[in-house]
Scaffold this motif. Sequence first.
Motif, short mmCIF file in Angstrom:
data_model
loop_
_atom_site.label_atom_id
_atom_site.label_comp_id
_atom_site.label_asym_id
_atom_site.label_seq_id
_atom_site.Cartn_x
_atom_site.Cartn_y
_atom_site.Cartn_z
N LEU A 1 89.71 58.89 29.79
CA LEU A 1 88.39 58.51 29.29
C LEU A 1 87.52 59.73 28.98
CD1 LEU A 1 87.57 55.47 31.58
CD2 LEU A 1 88.02 55.44 29.13
N VAL A 2 87.56 60.73 29.87
CA VAL A 2 86.78 61.94 29.64
C VAL A 2 87.30 62.67 28.40
CG1 VAL A 2 86.21 64.21 30.59
CG2 VAL A 2 86.03 62.19 32.03
N TYR A 3 88.61 62.77 28.28
CA TYR A 3 89.19 63.43 27.11
C TYR A 3 88.80 62.70 25.83
CZ TYR A 3 92.43 66.05 24.25
OH TYR A 3 92.97 66.87 23.29
N PHE A 4 88.88 61.38 25.84
CA PHE A 4 88.53 60.57 24.68
C PHE A 4 87.07 60.80 24.28
CE2 PHE A 4 86.85 56.59 22.89
CZ PHE A 4 87.70 56.42 21.82
N ALA A 5 86.17 60.76 25.26
CA ALA A 5 84.75 60.93 24.97
C ALA A 5 84.45 62.34 24.43
CB ALA A 5 83.94 60.68 26.24
N VAL A 6 85.06 63.36 25.03
CA VAL A 6 84.81 64.72 24.58
C VAL A 6 85.46 64.95 23.21
CG1 VAL A 6 85.17 67.15 25.15
CG2 VAL A 6 84.52 65.56 26.93
N ALA A 7 86.59 64.31 22.93
CA ALA A 7 87.23 64.44 21.62
C ALA A 7 86.36 63.80 20.53
CB ALA A 7 88.61 63.80 21.63
N LYS A 8 85.77 62.65 20.82
CA LYS A 8 84.89 62.02 19.84
C LYS A 8 83.67 62.90 19.59
CE LYS A 8 84.78 57.66 19.11
NZ LYS A 8 84.74 56.23 19.02
N LEU A 9 83.15 63.51 20.64
CA LEU A 9 82.02 64.41 20.49
C LEU A 9 82.42 65.64 19.67
CD1 LEU A 9 79.09 65.15 21.33
CD2 LEU A 9 80.11 66.31 23.28
N GLY A 10 83.60 66.18 19.95
CA GLY A 10 84.07 67.36 19.23
C GLY A 10 84.31 67.11 17.76
N MET A 11 84.65 65.88 17.38
CA MET A 11 84.90 65.57 15.97
C MET A 11 83.63 65.59 15.14
SD MET A 11 87.80 62.68 16.11
CE MET A 11 89.36 63.03 16.88
N ILE B 1 87.47 70.55 9.58
CA ILE B 1 88.07 71.51 10.52
C ILE B 1 87.09 71.76 11.65
CG2 ILE B 1 88.84 73.89 10.80
CD1 ILE B 1 89.80 73.79 7.92
N VAL B 2 87.60 71.74 12.86
CA VAL B 2 86.76 71.96 14.04
C VAL B 2 87.08 73.34 14.60
CG1 VAL B 2 86.15 71.11 16.33
CG2 VAL B 2 86.71 69.50 14.52
N ILE B 3 86.08 74.19 14.70
CA ILE B 3 86.25 75.56 15.20
C ILE B 3 86.43 75.56 16.71
CG2 ILE B 3 85.20 77.83 15.36
CD1 ILE B 3 85.66 77.28 12.51
N LEU B 4 85.57 74.85 17.41
CA LEU B 4 85.59 74.77 18.87
C LEU B 4 86.02 73.38 19.27
CD1 LEU B 4 84.79 76.11 21.59
CD2 LEU B 4 82.53 75.11 21.27
N TRP B 5 87.08 73.27 20.07
CA TRP B 5 87.61 71.97 20.46
C TRP B 5 87.42 71.79 21.96
CZ3 TRP B 5 88.03 67.74 18.22
CH2 TRP B 5 88.89 66.72 18.66
N PRO B 6 86.31 71.17 22.40
CA PRO B 6 86.00 71.03 23.82
C PRO B 6 87.04 70.28 24.66
CG PRO B 6 84.10 70.46 22.48
CD PRO B 6 85.26 70.64 21.55
N PRO B 7 87.80 69.33 24.10
CA PRO B 7 88.80 68.67 24.93
C PRO B 7 89.85 69.62 25.51
CG PRO B 7 88.39 67.35 23.01
CD PRO B 7 87.66 68.64 22.81
N ASN B 8 90.06 70.78 24.86
CA ASN B 8 91.00 71.75 25.43
C ASN B 8 90.53 72.24 26.79
OD1 ASN B 8 92.75 71.54 23.31
ND2 ASN B 8 92.04 73.38 22.28
N ALA B 9 89.22 72.34 26.98
CA ALA B 9 88.69 72.73 28.28
C ALA B 9 88.96 71.65 29.32
CB ALA B 9 87.19 73.00 28.18
N VAL B 10 88.87 70.39 28.93
CA VAL B 10 89.17 69.29 29.85
C VAL B 10 90.63 69.36 30.28
CG1 VAL B 10 89.27 66.77 30.08
CG2 VAL B 10 87.37 67.83 28.85
N VAL B 11 91.53 69.60 29.33
CA VAL B 11 92.96 69.70 29.65
C VAL B 11 93.23 70.90 30.54
CG1 VAL B 11 95.24 70.09 28.67
CG2 VAL B 11 93.70 68.48 27.60
N ALA B 12 92.62 72.03 30.23
CA ALA B 12 92.85 73.25 31.02
C ALA B 12 92.41 73.06 32.46
CB ALA B 12 92.13 74.43 30.39
N VAL C 1 98.88 61.53 28.30
CA VAL C 1 97.61 60.79 28.30
C VAL C 1 96.60 61.49 27.39
CG1 VAL C 1 95.66 60.09 29.74
CG2 VAL C 1 97.97 59.71 30.53
N GLY C 2 96.56 62.81 27.42
CA GLY C 2 95.66 63.55 26.54
C GLY C 2 96.00 63.34 25.08
#
Length: 108
Positions: A32-42, A51-62, A79-80
């Motif tokens: 859910l957190v990844y999904f929400a941050v991915a929608k925000l990042g888009m 094209i997205v320069i900064l992809w915040p979901p990568n921080a969630v995965v890390a 899941v990610g």
Amino acid sequence: MDMLARGWGAPIGPRDGFSLRDLPFVLPLFGLVYFAVAKLGMFWGLAPSNIVILWPPNAVVAVMLLHVRPALWPLFAAVGALAEGLAGSTLSGPDATPLRALAFGLLN
């Protein structure tokens, strides 16, 4: 040990006895957190190529991969990828297909 009893700041890695009992709580929360941050990042995409320069979901995965055992990494990666595919298919417009969204999630 219960996830809520340990507190949110406690790592759920192998050193503190991470149990598979916590997995049904942690895995959907991660998705859910990844999904929400991915929608925000888009929304930060550059038009017209999106094209997205900064992809915040990568921080969630890390952060999550640093807190779980390496044996569980494929499960969290799956899941990610699913969460990213769902986020991509809901915002990509009429040409988005589930297969294309899943491929994008796996490649990202």
